[in-house]
Design an enzyme around this catalytic site. Sequence first.
Site, PDB file in Angstrom:
ATOM      1  CE  LYS A  19      -8.096 -11.190  23.920  1.00 26.42           C
ATOM      2  NZ  LYS A  19      -6.830 -10.517  23.996  1.00 26.42           N
ATOM      3  CG  ASP A 149     -10.333  -8.171  22.465  1.00 27.29           C
ATOM      4  OD1 ASP A 149      -9.828  -8.215  21.322  1.00 27.29           O
ATOM      5  OD2 ASP A 149      -9.690  -7.876  23.487  1.00 27.29           O
TER       6      ASP A 149
HETATM    7  O1  C5P Z   1     -12.144  -1.622  21.715  1.00 23.66           O
HETATM    8  P1  C5P Z   1     -11.832  -1.580  23.171  1.00 23.66           P
HETATM    9  O2  C5P Z   1     -12.816  -0.734  23.938  1.00 23.66           O
HETATM   10  O3  C5P Z   1     -11.623  -2.913  23.776  1.00 23.66           O
HETATM   11  O4  C5P Z   1     -10.425  -0.841  23.271  1.00 23.66           O
HETATM   12  C1  C5P Z   1      -9.952  -0.318  24.488  1.00 23.66           C
HETATM   13  C2  C5P Z   1      -8.824   0.655  24.184  1.00 23.66           C
HETATM   14  O5  C5P Z   1      -7.683  -0.057  23.683  1.00 23.66           O
HETATM   15  C3  C5P Z   1      -9.145   1.687  23.132  1.00 23.66           C
HETATM   16  O6  C5P Z   1      -9.754   2.824  23.689  1.00 23.66           O
HETATM   17  C4  C5P Z   1      -7.763   2.023  22.571  1.00 23.66           C
HETATM   18  O7  C5P Z   1      -7.082   2.909  23.441  1.00 23.66           O
HETATM   19  C5  C5P Z   1      -7.035   0.692  22.659  1.00 23.66           C
HETATM   20  N1  C5P Z   1      -7.088  -0.076  21.388  1.00 23.66           N
HETATM   21  C6  C5P Z   1      -6.323   0.366  20.319  1.00 23.66           C
HETATM   22  N2  C5P Z   1      -6.348  -0.331  19.139  1.00 23.66           N
HETATM   23  C7  C5P Z   1      -7.099  -1.455  19.019  1.00 23.66           C
HETATM   24  C8  C5P Z   1      -7.881  -1.920  20.094  1.00 23.66           C
HETATM   25  C9  C5P Z   1      -7.855  -1.201  21.281  1.00 23.66           C
HETATM   26  O8  C5P Z   1      -5.616   1.365  20.428  1.00 23.66           O
HETATM   27  N3  C5P Z   1      -7.103  -2.113  17.863  1.00 23.66           N
END
Ligand code: C5P
Length: 314
Positions: A19, A149
């Site tokens: 994406k 995502d």
């Molecule tokens: O949700 P995901 O594991 O992909 O997110 C990875 C990291 O990115 C999270 O631990 C956080 O530090 C950051 N993140 C965030 N806010 C979001 C998505 C991700 O701070 N909306």
Amino acid sequence: MTHLAAAPSPSVRVRAPGKVNLSLRVGRVQDDGYHPLATIFQAVALFEEVTATQVPEGAGVTITVDGPQADRVPVDETNLAWRAAEALARRVGVAPDVALHLAKGVPVAGGMAGGSADAAATLVACDALWQTGLSRGDLTSLAADLGSDVPFALLGHTAVGTGRGHLLTPAMSRGEFHWAFATQDEGLSTPAVYNRFDELSEGSDARDADPAIEADTALMQALRAGDPHALGRALHNDLQPAALSLRPELERTIGVAREAGALGAFVSGSGPSVAALGRSRQHALAIAASWTAESAADAVWCTSGPAHGARLLP
Ligand code: C5P
């Protein structure tokens, strides 16, 4: 005498897209460590292909990987696909016995959600292999627990994302948009980019706790009209200053794309990939060629969007 060949193990193949965030608006970090987002996702036709094959009871999860950057992908429980298989197995009460093969078509650690696409494809593949009977809604809620995502990789096409990016509303989009991507061998850690974002926005009142998607009216109109020029003008990424401050050389990658006439050029998601929108497929190829000629990327990719979400292959 007749020979009976052993029946091949049941196996399922699923494809899920990478994406680009056409717009990424980020609010102030919350107590859970996440940032509220208002984003517009477009799936692009760079696909991860996951093959899930049944294995004997007790064999557990195994992962093999191929593709140009396969050596950079973990094959243990830190891989999101592994966690997806285990989460689904736990949810439906079966043993997580499956061999996963990941064919990587999305740049690794590039801010294009390739790992999330693997997780989404694994959910759909294991769901079919184990005939769980779960609804798409059940899979989406498992997806959201795996990563912000992952639900979008299930859904595909174009969608508005709020919350952590995991609450999705499909959006209208007409026609096809042509993209070039410049990727770097060294990835950027998403948490590191968000941390730098926090440092850069410290002391500023400009950040609402909840970023508003209304700011993207022009972008939504450009999508509905299928107008790449208007879309190019409306592209936006709040994380770009943070990614550029960690990787100042990306400034030049963006500059080279603009000199090549890109309708818009910016950091993709949390980076370090740079996305450039072309007027046509030919133009996207020309932008990619400029990056190569100027040594402004470690690898270049051309593709189009929107693309479909996670889907079983025949
Ligand atoms: O949700 P995901 O594991 O992909 O997110 C990875 C990291 O990115 C999270 O631990 C956080 O530090 C950051 N993140 C965030 N806010 C979001 C998505 C991700 O701070 N909306």
